[in-house]
Structures are given as C-alpha cells and as structure tokens.
Design a protein around this motif. Structure first.
Motif, PDB file in Angstrom:
ATOM      1  N   ALA A   1      31.921 -49.284 -25.756  1.00  0.00           N
ATOM      2  CA  ALA A   1      32.165 -48.822 -24.524  1.00  0.00           C
ATOM      3  C   ALA A   1      33.190 -47.670 -24.851  1.00  0.00           C
ATOM      4  O   ALA A   1      34.634 -48.413 -25.553  1.00  0.00           O
ATOM      5  CB  ALA A   1      32.489 -49.546 -23.663  1.00  0.00           C
ATOM      6  N   ALA A   2      33.472 -47.018 -24.754  1.00  0.00           N
ATOM      7  CA  ALA A   2      34.386 -45.578 -24.550  1.00  0.00           C
ATOM      8  C   ALA A   2      34.646 -44.955 -23.411  1.00  0.00           C
ATOM      9  O   ALA A   2      34.114 -44.560 -23.231  1.00  0.00           O
ATOM     10  CB  ALA A   2      34.149 -45.332 -26.391  1.00  0.00           C
ATOM     11  N   PRO A   3      36.201 -45.085 -23.404  1.00  0.00           N
ATOM     12  CA  PRO A   3      35.968 -43.377 -22.204  1.00  0.00           C
ATOM     13  C   PRO A   3      36.822 -42.154 -22.698  1.00  0.00           C
ATOM     14  O   PRO A   3      36.690 -42.033 -23.848  1.00  0.00           O
ATOM     15  CB  PRO A   3      37.798 -44.066 -21.846  1.00  0.00           C
ATOM     16  CG  PRO A   3      38.653 -44.828 -23.024  1.00  0.00           C
ATOM     17  CD  PRO A   3      37.084 -45.070 -23.661  1.00  0.00           C
ATOM     18  N   PHE A   4      36.487 -40.979 -21.911  1.00  0.00           N
ATOM     19  CA  PHE A   4      36.491 -39.737 -22.586  1.00  0.00           C
ATOM     20  C   PHE A   4      37.038 -38.595 -20.901  1.00  0.00           C
ATOM     21  O   PHE A   4      36.056 -39.290 -20.106  1.00  0.00           O
ATOM     22  CB  PHE A   4      35.244 -39.710 -23.162  1.00  0.00           C
ATOM     23  CG  PHE A   4      34.292 -39.150 -22.509  1.00  0.00           C
ATOM     24  CD1 PHE A   4      34.083 -38.051 -21.276  1.00  0.00           C
ATOM     25  CD2 PHE A   4      33.374 -40.605 -22.065  1.00  0.00           C
ATOM     26  CE1 PHE A   4      33.083 -37.708 -20.541  1.00  0.00           C
ATOM     27  CE2 PHE A   4      32.107 -39.884 -21.166  1.00  0.00           C
ATOM     28  CZ  PHE A   4      32.049 -38.847 -20.614  1.00  0.00           C
ATOM     29  N   GLN A   5      37.366 -37.830 -20.965  1.00  0.00           N
ATOM     30  CA  GLN A   5      37.891 -36.821 -20.479  1.00  0.00           C
ATOM     31  C   GLN A   5      36.398 -36.217 -19.776  1.00  0.00           C
ATOM     32  O   GLN A   5      36.167 -35.074 -20.982  1.00  0.00           O
ATOM     33  CB  GLN A   5      39.432 -36.040 -20.706  1.00  0.00           C
ATOM     34  CG  GLN A   5      39.888 -36.843 -20.703  1.00  0.00           C
ATOM     35  CD  GLN A   5      40.704 -37.350 -19.623  1.00  0.00           C
ATOM     36  OE1 GLN A   5      40.803 -37.384 -18.088  1.00  0.00           O
ATOM     37  NE2 GLN A   5      41.209 -38.617 -18.889  1.00  0.00           N
ATOM     38  N   LEU A   6      36.624 -35.715 -18.602  1.00  0.00           N
ATOM     39  CA  LEU A   6      35.346 -34.836 -18.631  1.00  0.00           C
ATOM     40  C   LEU A   6      35.426 -34.028 -17.300  1.00  0.00           C
ATOM     41  O   LEU A   6      35.790 -34.916 -16.590  1.00  0.00           O
ATOM     42  CB  LEU A   6      33.866 -35.709 -18.236  1.00  0.00           C
ATOM     43  CG  LEU A   6      32.988 -34.670 -17.873  1.00  0.00           C
ATOM     44  CD1 LEU A   6      32.489 -33.950 -18.802  1.00  0.00           C
ATOM     45  CD2 LEU A   6      31.597 -35.607 -17.280  1.00  0.00           C
ATOM     46  N   SER A   7      35.991 -32.657 -17.484  1.00  0.00           N
ATOM     47  CA  SER A   7      36.326 -31.813 -16.028  1.00  0.00           C
ATOM     48  C   SER A   7      37.632 -32.858 -15.807  1.00  0.00           C
ATOM     49  O   SER A   7      37.708 -33.029 -14.307  1.00  0.00           O
ATOM     50  CB  SER A   7      35.326 -31.930 -15.264  1.00  0.00           C
ATOM     51  OG  SER A   7      33.998 -31.118 -15.681  1.00  0.00           O
ATOM     52  N   GLY A   8      38.530 -33.258 -16.326  1.00  0.00           N
ATOM     53  CA  GLY A   8      39.755 -33.358 -16.124  1.00  0.00           C
ATOM     54  C   GLY A   8      39.859 -35.280 -15.512  1.00  0.00           C
ATOM     55  O   GLY A   8      40.946 -35.449 -14.567  1.00  0.00           O
ATOM     56  N   LYS A   9      39.132 -35.767 -15.155  1.00  0.00           N
ATOM     57  CA  LYS A   9      38.593 -37.142 -15.285  1.00  0.00           C
ATOM     58  C   LYS A   9      37.922 -37.696 -15.946  1.00  0.00           C
ATOM     59  O   LYS A   9      37.694 -37.470 -16.775  1.00  0.00           O
ATOM     60  CB  LYS A   9      37.459 -36.817 -13.997  1.00  0.00           C
ATOM     61  CG  LYS A   9      37.080 -38.206 -13.244  1.00  0.00           C
ATOM     62  CD  LYS A   9      36.171 -38.321 -12.504  1.00  0.00           C
ATOM     63  CE  LYS A   9      35.677 -39.961 -11.300  1.00  0.00           C
ATOM     64  NZ  LYS A   9      34.796 -39.165 -10.400  1.00  0.00           N
TER      65      LYS A   9
END
Length: 287
Positions: A79-87
C-alpha cells in the motif's frame, strides 16, 4: 501513462495479481484491475484499513507491506500513497511473492513448513520482545480495523490505558532487571483478566499498556480496569528475594455512539487524557 499501468510496470519481477486505487477520504475503490490468475475477492481487511495504511505510508515515507496466506501461495500487499490531480490517493497492489521471498537463503518452494516460519516472523514483528504482549506496531495496524469492525456490527468497544505509577523508582532502587521483571509480571496480570480471543493487550511503550475490549460497555470495562488495579496493588513482585510493591493508574474510554466513526488517533488521544486525570487524582485509580 495510465496510473494503473504505471503501478503494474513498477512491480517488475513479481506477478501482479490485482491492483486498485482507493480514495482515502471516502474509502471508495476508484479503479481496480486483476489478472486472470487472481481468484477470490480482494482482501477486505485492506479496504477497512485504508486510512491507517495511508497514515503509516505517509509517516514512514515508504510503502506498507502485509503478507496474505492463501493455500500454498504467499501474497504480498503493498500500500503506497501517490498524488492524482492534486489529491492524495492510495494504491493497493497484491503480488504473488511465492518463489521470490527468501529466508536465510532458503527458497519458499524448497523447504517443507517454511510457511510456518513466515507466520512466526510476522508474529514476532508485532510482539513486544520483553513482555510477550503485542507491541506498538500491532496497535497502529490493528486498532483501526477493530474500530471499523465494531462500527459495522454496532458493537461498543472500550480502550483502557494503563500506566505503572512511579515505575522509574523501581529501576532506580532495584535496577533495570527488576524493572523488566515487574513489566513481565504486570503483563501476565493484564492477560489473566481479559477474554482470550476477543480482547487483547499491548505494550504501548515503556511502562504504558493498552487493553482493547471488544463489545464491552463503559461500566463493565471500568470494572475490569478496577479489578486489574486491585490485583496489581495486592501483588508483591520479587527480585533477588527483595519485595517490590507498585500501583497502576487507568484511563477508560468507551465508544458506543455509532453516528460517527472515530479514528484510532482520536480514541488514543481521548483515553490518554483520562489516564492523565487519573494521575492528577493521586494515581492508583481508574477514570
């Protein structure tokens, strides 16, 4: 490049079984893809722990890993976070790690009973080495899912925070070996007063401990804390033939309002304040 395709490319040498993008704010699966070899449902546990995985990933600045056992296969959740369209979004990827994981240089496919060794390794990762209770990592990883499960079933849950009074004096007067002995015996008193398989206790850190009570209201939980308080007060700890007496303070918090689902951080903060009140009232008490 498509986000899912990018995640798949980065998995490289592993066989990706399934991948999904989750919106942590709504806990909603935005997109999902799975290979033909992936059978069964995507692990429900990961969806219920989405926000917790996100906070852990962000705080550690690295993916969170979790093993899943399915028959003779070893699946690994990343599980890893990432940015998508500023979110901020969370990618959850299940890969087939069978044949790729090595323990002491031994391939998973090459030794009978190796799955048990992996399970043992996992258990050790969430166990406090001194007391044998669960550790802070277990609290961080499992308390959110416990809260979610109770909210789903509309069962009350209670959390007890316990702190040994003037524990530093034990180390100063009797030595750290004696202090360790006190912690171990205190852990035994905790586990002896809760239901095995339903409730659990963990060492939060130092001389602080946490008890999770499943489907227990405030009055009953306070009685349990009081029972433990009396047991500790009446118990005599020994080290090298020397008697040691100590007391303990407790904070008790119950969640039985199902209109809102509090986070683990909010519950820990609230019960910590109750423990602080118990200390201010003179210690050796339950609030």
């Amino acid at each position: 490049m498509d986000v899912l395709a990018s995640v798949l490319d980065q998995m490289g040498r592993f066989l990706v079984c399934a991948v999904r993008i989750v919106d942590p704010e709504t806990n909603r699966v935005v997109r999902e893809r799975r290979s033909d070899s992936f059978w069964g449902r995507f692990p429900d546990l990961t969806l219920s722990q989405t926000k917790n995985y996100l906070s852990l990933s962000l705080s550690k600045r690295q993916p969170v890993f979790h093993f899943i056992h399915k028959g003779n296969r070893i699946l690994l959740l990343l599980a890893a976070p990432f940015q998508l369209s500023g979110k901020t979004m969370l990618s959850e990827t299940v890969v087939d790690a069978t044949g790729h994981i090595f323990l002491n240089g031994v391939d998973l496919n090459g030794e009978k009973g190796l799955l048990n060794r992996i399970r043992l390794t996992q258990a050790q990762a969430v166990t406090d080495e001194l007391t044998g209770l669960y550790n802070r990592r277990y609290i961080d990883e499992h308390l959110p899912s416990e809260i979610h499960a109770c909210m789903e079933k509309r069962h009350p849950l209670s959390v007890i925070f316990a702190d040994l009074d003037f524990y530093k004096n034990v180390n100063d007067v009797f030595g750290h070996t004696a202090g360790d002995r006190v912690l171990c015996e205190f852990a035994e008193l905790l586990t002896g007063n809760i239901r095995k398989g339903k409730d659990w206790a963990a060492r939060y850190g130092g001389e602080e401990f946490l008890i999770f009570l499943n489907n227990r209201g405030y009055q009953r939980s306070k009685e349990i804390a009081e029972r433990i308080r009396i047991a500790v007060m009446n118990h005599t700890f020994y080290h090298d033939g020397r008697a040691i007496k100590i007391t303990c303070s407790f904070g008790v918090l119950t969640v039985d309002d199902f209109s809102e689902s509090p986070t683990a951080e909010e519950i820990l903060d609230a019960v910590d304040k109750r423990l602080y009140r118990a200390k201010k009232l003179g210690r050796n008490t339950v609030v």
